[in-house]
Design a protein around this motif. Structure first.
Motif, PDB file in Angstrom:
ATOM      1  N   PRO A  89      15.439   8.607  -3.977  1.00 36.51           N
ATOM      2  CA  PRO A  89      15.626   8.913  -5.547  1.00 36.51           C
ATOM      3  C   PRO A  89      14.281   8.172  -6.321  1.00 36.51           C
ATOM      4  CG  PRO A  89      17.309   9.687  -4.475  1.00 36.51           C
ATOM      5  CD  PRO A  89      16.117   8.416  -3.579  1.00 36.51           C
ATOM      6  N   ARG A  90      13.882   9.075  -6.661  1.00 36.72           N
ATOM      7  CA  ARG A  90      12.900   8.912  -7.828  1.00 36.72           C
ATOM      8  C   ARG A  90      13.583   8.022  -9.116  1.00 36.72           C
ATOM      9  NH1 ARG A  90       7.410   8.255  -9.629  1.00 36.72           N
ATOM     10  NH2 ARG A  90       7.071   9.269  -7.852  1.00 36.72           N
ATOM     11  N   GLU A  91      14.429   8.559 -10.182  1.00 35.02           N
ATOM     12  CA  GLU A  91      15.683   8.270 -10.715  1.00 35.02           C
ATOM     13  C   GLU A  91      15.934   6.528 -10.451  1.00 35.02           C
ATOM     14  OE1 GLU A  91      15.428  10.993  -9.141  1.00 35.02           O
ATOM     15  OE2 GLU A  91      15.132  12.841 -10.280  1.00 35.02           O
ATOM     16  N   LEU A  92      16.339   6.212  -9.109  1.00 35.47           N
ATOM     17  CA  LEU A  92      17.058   5.109  -9.233  1.00 35.47           C
ATOM     18  C   LEU A  92      15.886   4.309  -8.930  1.00 35.47           C
ATOM     19  CD1 LEU A  92      18.493   5.352  -5.317  1.00 35.47           C
ATOM     20  CD2 LEU A  92      19.343   4.834  -7.847  1.00 35.47           C
ATOM     21  N   GLY A  93      15.003   4.488  -9.150  1.00 39.84           N
ATOM     22  CA  GLY A  93      13.489   3.109  -9.395  1.00 39.84           C
ATOM     23  C   GLY A  93      12.877   3.394 -11.304  1.00 39.84           C
TER      24      GLY A  93
ATOM     25  N   THR B 248      11.759  -3.806  -8.796  1.00 39.78           N
ATOM     26  CA  THR B 248      11.999  -2.732  -8.344  1.00 39.78           C
ATOM     27  C   THR B 248      11.763  -2.274  -6.602  1.00 39.78           C
ATOM     28  OG1 THR B 248      11.581  -1.699 -10.411  1.00 39.78           O
ATOM     29  CG2 THR B 248      11.654   0.161  -8.803  1.00 39.78           C
ATOM     30  N   LEU B 249      10.252  -2.778  -6.385  1.00 37.94           N
ATOM     31  CA  LEU B 249      10.703  -2.583  -4.979  1.00 37.94           C
ATOM     32  C   LEU B 249      11.097  -3.359  -4.227  1.00 37.94           C
ATOM     33  CD1 LEU B 249       8.690  -2.055  -2.496  1.00 37.94           C
ATOM     34  CD2 LEU B 249       7.001  -3.707  -3.003  1.00 37.94           C
ATOM     35  N   TRP B 250      11.385  -4.461  -4.420  1.00 39.29           N
ATOM     36  CA  TRP B 250      11.915  -5.437  -3.247  1.00 39.29           C
ATOM     37  C   TRP B 250      13.885  -5.208  -3.958  1.00 39.29           C
ATOM     38  CZ3 TRP B 250      11.346  -9.225   0.451  1.00 39.29           C
ATOM     39  CH2 TRP B 250      12.593 -10.107   0.103  1.00 39.29           C
ATOM     40  N   HIS B 251      13.924  -4.559  -4.970  1.00 38.60           N
ATOM     41  CA  HIS B 251      15.471  -4.715  -5.105  1.00 38.60           C
ATOM     42  C   HIS B 251      16.671  -2.797  -4.820  1.00 38.60           C
ATOM     43  CE1 HIS B 251      16.249  -8.657  -6.838  1.00 38.60           C
ATOM     44  NE2 HIS B 251      15.589  -8.343  -7.522  1.00 38.60           N
ATOM     45  N   VAL B 252      15.241  -2.370  -5.184  1.00 37.29           N
ATOM     46  CA  VAL B 252      16.003  -0.742  -4.840  1.00 37.29           C
ATOM     47  C   VAL B 252      15.306  -0.469  -3.658  1.00 37.29           C
ATOM     48  CG1 VAL B 252      15.941   1.832  -5.415  1.00 37.29           C
ATOM     49  CG2 VAL B 252      16.062  -0.730  -7.183  1.00 37.29           C
ATOM     50  N   TYR B 253      13.769  -0.426  -3.359  1.00 34.53           N
ATOM     51  CA  TYR B 253      13.254   0.593  -2.311  1.00 34.53           C
ATOM     52  C   TYR B 253      13.446  -0.718  -0.691  1.00 34.53           C
ATOM     53  CZ  TYR B 253      11.172   3.923  -5.656  1.00 34.53           C
ATOM     54  OH  TYR B 253      11.490   4.562  -6.492  1.00 34.53           O
ATOM     55  N   LEU B 254      13.302  -1.412  -0.885  1.00 33.14           N
ATOM     56  CA  LEU B 254      13.288  -2.658   0.596  1.00 33.14           C
ATOM     57  C   LEU B 254      14.638  -2.822   0.680  1.00 33.14           C
ATOM     58  CD1 LEU B 254      10.380  -4.794   0.365  1.00 33.14           C
ATOM     59  CD2 LEU B 254      10.286  -2.522   1.569  1.00 33.14           C
TER      60      LEU B 254
ATOM     61  N   ALA C 291       1.193  -1.471  -0.086  1.00 34.36           N
ATOM     62  CA  ALA C 291       0.162  -0.255  -0.454  1.00 34.36           C
ATOM     63  C   ALA C 291       0.799   0.890   0.100  1.00 34.36           C
ATOM     64  CB  ALA C 291      -1.368   0.160   1.231  1.00 34.36           C
ATOM     65  N   ALA C 292       1.961   1.202   0.825  1.00 35.45           N
ATOM     66  CA  ALA C 292       2.677   2.324   0.986  1.00 35.45           C
ATOM     67  C   ALA C 292       3.330   2.748  -0.057  1.00 35.45           C
ATOM     68  CB  ALA C 292       4.032   2.227   1.944  1.00 35.45           C
ATOM     69  N   TYR C 293       4.196   1.608  -1.224  1.00 40.57           N
ATOM     70  CA  TYR C 293       4.844   1.372  -2.375  1.00 40.57           C
ATOM     71  C   TYR C 293       3.464   2.658  -3.339  1.00 40.57           C
ATOM     72  CZ  TYR C 293       7.580  -0.031  -6.377  1.00 40.57           C
ATOM     73  OH  TYR C 293       8.133   0.340  -7.851  1.00 40.57           O
ATOM     74  N   ALA C 294       2.209   1.922  -3.555  1.00 41.45           N
ATOM     75  CA  ALA C 294       0.962   2.647  -3.816  1.00 41.45           C
ATOM     76  C   ALA C 294       1.141   3.458  -3.833  1.00 41.45           C
ATOM     77  CB  ALA C 294       0.577   1.538  -4.509  1.00 41.45           C
ATOM     78  N   PHE C 295       1.080   4.080  -2.922  1.00 39.69           N
ATOM     79  CA  PHE C 295       1.057   5.926  -2.496  1.00 39.69           C
ATOM     80  C   PHE C 295       1.700   6.756  -2.459  1.00 39.69           C
ATOM     81  CE2 PHE C 295      -2.581   4.011   0.532  1.00 39.69           C
ATOM     82  CZ  PHE C 295      -3.387   4.579  -0.018  1.00 39.69           C
ATOM     83  N   ALA C 296       3.350   6.330  -2.821  1.00 40.67           N
ATOM     84  CA  ALA C 296       3.861   6.920  -3.101  1.00 40.67           C
ATOM     85  C   ALA C 296       4.902   7.346  -4.511  1.00 40.67           C
ATOM     86  CB  ALA C 296       5.119   6.442  -1.821  1.00 40.67           C
ATOM     87  N   HIS C 297       4.104   6.018  -4.965  1.00 40.24           N
ATOM     88  CA  HIS C 297       5.403   5.873  -6.626  1.00 40.24           C
ATOM     89  C   HIS C 297       3.999   5.636  -7.992  1.00 40.24           C
ATOM     90  CE1 HIS C 297       9.043   6.989  -5.455  1.00 40.24           C
ATOM     91  NE2 HIS C 297       8.868   5.995  -4.886  1.00 40.24           N
ATOM     92  N   PHE C 298       3.239   5.448  -7.313  1.00 37.55           N
ATOM     93  CA  PHE C 298       2.170   5.263  -8.395  1.00 37.55           C
ATOM     94  C   PHE C 298       0.642   6.478  -8.688  1.00 37.55           C
ATOM     95  CE2 PHE C 298       4.004   0.968  -7.875  1.00 37.55           C
ATOM     96  CZ  PHE C 298       4.212   0.659  -8.662  1.00 37.55           C
ATOM     97  N   ARG C 299       0.391   7.154  -9.571  1.00 42.88           N
ATOM     98  CA  ARG C 299      -1.098   7.962 -10.198  1.00 42.88           C
ATOM     99  C   ARG C 299      -1.823   7.422 -10.124  1.00 42.88           C
ATOM    100  NH1 ARG C 299       1.438  12.977  -8.749  1.00 42.88           N
ATOM    101  NH2 ARG C 299       3.939  12.650  -8.361  1.00 42.88           N
ATOM    102  N   PHE C 300      -2.861   7.521  -9.621  1.00 40.19           N
ATOM    103  CA  PHE C 300      -4.542   6.482  -9.532  1.00 40.19           C
ATOM    104  C   PHE C 300      -5.010   7.237  -9.484  1.00 40.19           C
ATOM    105  CE2 PHE C 300      -2.270   4.850  -6.075  1.00 40.19           C
ATOM    106  CZ  PHE C 300      -3.850   4.431  -5.212  1.00 40.19           C
ATOM    107  N   ARG C 301      -6.374   7.276  -9.814  1.00 40.65           N
ATOM    108  CA  ARG C 301      -7.584   8.124  -9.656  1.00 40.65           C
ATOM    109  C   ARG C 301      -8.183   7.628  -7.707  1.00 40.65           C
ATOM    110  NH1 ARG C 301     -12.495   8.632 -13.335  1.00 40.65           N
ATOM    111  NH2 ARG C 301     -10.548   9.757 -14.276  1.00 40.65           N
ATOM    112  N   GLY C 302      -8.780   9.024  -7.391  1.00 40.98           N
ATOM    113  CA  GLY C 302      -8.513   9.051  -5.954  1.00 40.98           C
ATOM    114  C   GLY C 302      -7.474   8.497  -5.001  1.00 40.98           C
ATOM    115  N   ARG C 303      -6.212   8.774  -4.826  1.00 45.12           N
ATOM    116  CA  ARG C 303      -5.189   8.382  -4.208  1.00 45.12           C
ATOM    117  C   ARG C 303      -5.246   9.081  -3.494  1.00 45.12           C
ATOM    118  NH1 ARG C 303       0.817   9.490  -5.784  1.00 45.12           N
ATOM    119  NH2 ARG C 303       0.414  11.679  -5.353  1.00 45.12           N
TER     120      ARG C 303
END
Length: 275
Positions: free
Chosen positions: A164-168, A181-187, A92-104
């Motif tokens: 940094p968004r550039e890493l993702g 990307t979530l597993w190898h970079v962000y976590l 949920a946190a990954y979706a809220f932080a790095h995806f844009r969707f309606r109603g976020r």
């Protein structure tokens, strides 16, 4: 500023911190010392130290309650609930932080709203749902209703935003999927925050008393914190075995904290969030 004044300020500062630390520890020391007393000594004087260290309270705990069965229940309940909270919160946190969707923004507002609402407000409707699902006296009835944590989602979202968004984006250009990307970079980059959050969630679930007391009436399924009510009588409380049970239930959490203390401190230092 002369060295004498700096020296005096350091003495005053450390004196205040020491006094606050002792004040914070007093209830804990009283609990441990009481567990080694007799019932007659509990309120016999202001001194905390017992006349003789007795193990009667601990003998009562091991003799009158299934201690190891309840310890096993606590470990299973806490581990499964924390694992579920981490999986749901990370996604949920990954979706809220790095995806844009309606109603976020609206959805995230409701997540924040759950942090401001006392648990007692949702306790009755949650109990009715659990009862309708026939989950009373089951581990599912304790674990499933609390597998989503607004606090964990908020904390992890803030941690993901510091990456940094550039890493993702570079990881995706190299052919990595969103999950990869979530597993190898962000976590990997928020490891200390994740470690600190795990400890916080584990302590919260380990010490949870109200919800298991409502759901688990079968003794063989109850967790360790419910041992605290085993020595309550109609008009009085047996302090010595109750304090012995409280001391024993605290030990696993204390050991976990000592093992993960470095990660805990680094997590708060890196996230910049206190308390």
């Amino acid at each position: 500023m002369t060295w004498q004044r700096r020296y005096l300020e350091e003495i005053v500062k450390h004196g205040i911190l020491l006094a606050l630390a002792v004040l914070t520890l007093l209830p804990l020391i009283w609990m441990i010392m009481t567990s080694f007393k007799t019932e007659g000594e509990v309120f016999s004087g202001p001194l905390m130290w017992p006349d003789t260290f007795r193990l009667d309270g601990y003998v009562r705990v091991f003799r009158d309650m299934p201690f190891f069965q309840w310890l096993y229940n606590s470990v299973v309940l806490s581990s499964l609930q924390v694992a579920g909270q981490l999986v749901i919160s990370i996604l949920a946190a990954y979706a809220f932080a790095h995806f844009r969707f309606r109603g976020r923004e609206v959805l995230f507002f409701f997540v924040l709203l759950t942090m401001m609402m006392p648990n007692q407000v949702t306790m009755v409707p949650t109990y009715i749902i659990v009862n309708e699902l026939n989950w009373l006296n089951t581990f599912a009835g304790v674990i499933v209703p609390h597998m989503a944590s607004g606090y964990a989602i908020f904390l992890l979202r803030q941690a993901f935003l510091t990456v940094p968004r550039e890493l993702g984006e570079a990881s995706i250009i190299d052919g990595c999927s969103a999950a990869g990307t979530l597993w190898h970079v962000y976590l990997r980059l928020i490891g200390p925050v994740l470690g600190a959050l795990t400890i916080i969630l584990f302590i919260g679930t380990w010490n949870d008393f109200q919800w298991p007391l409502l759901i688990l009436t079968e003794k063989s399924l109850q967790p360790l914190p419910l041992a605290l009510v085993q020595f309550r009588q109609e008009s009085s409380l047996e302090y010595v075995p109750t304090m012995a049970a409280a001391t024993l239930s605290m030990l696993p959490v204390l050991v976990l904290f000592m093992l993960a203390q470095k990660s805990f401190v680094e997590g708060f230092a890196n996230s910049g969030l206190k308390g």
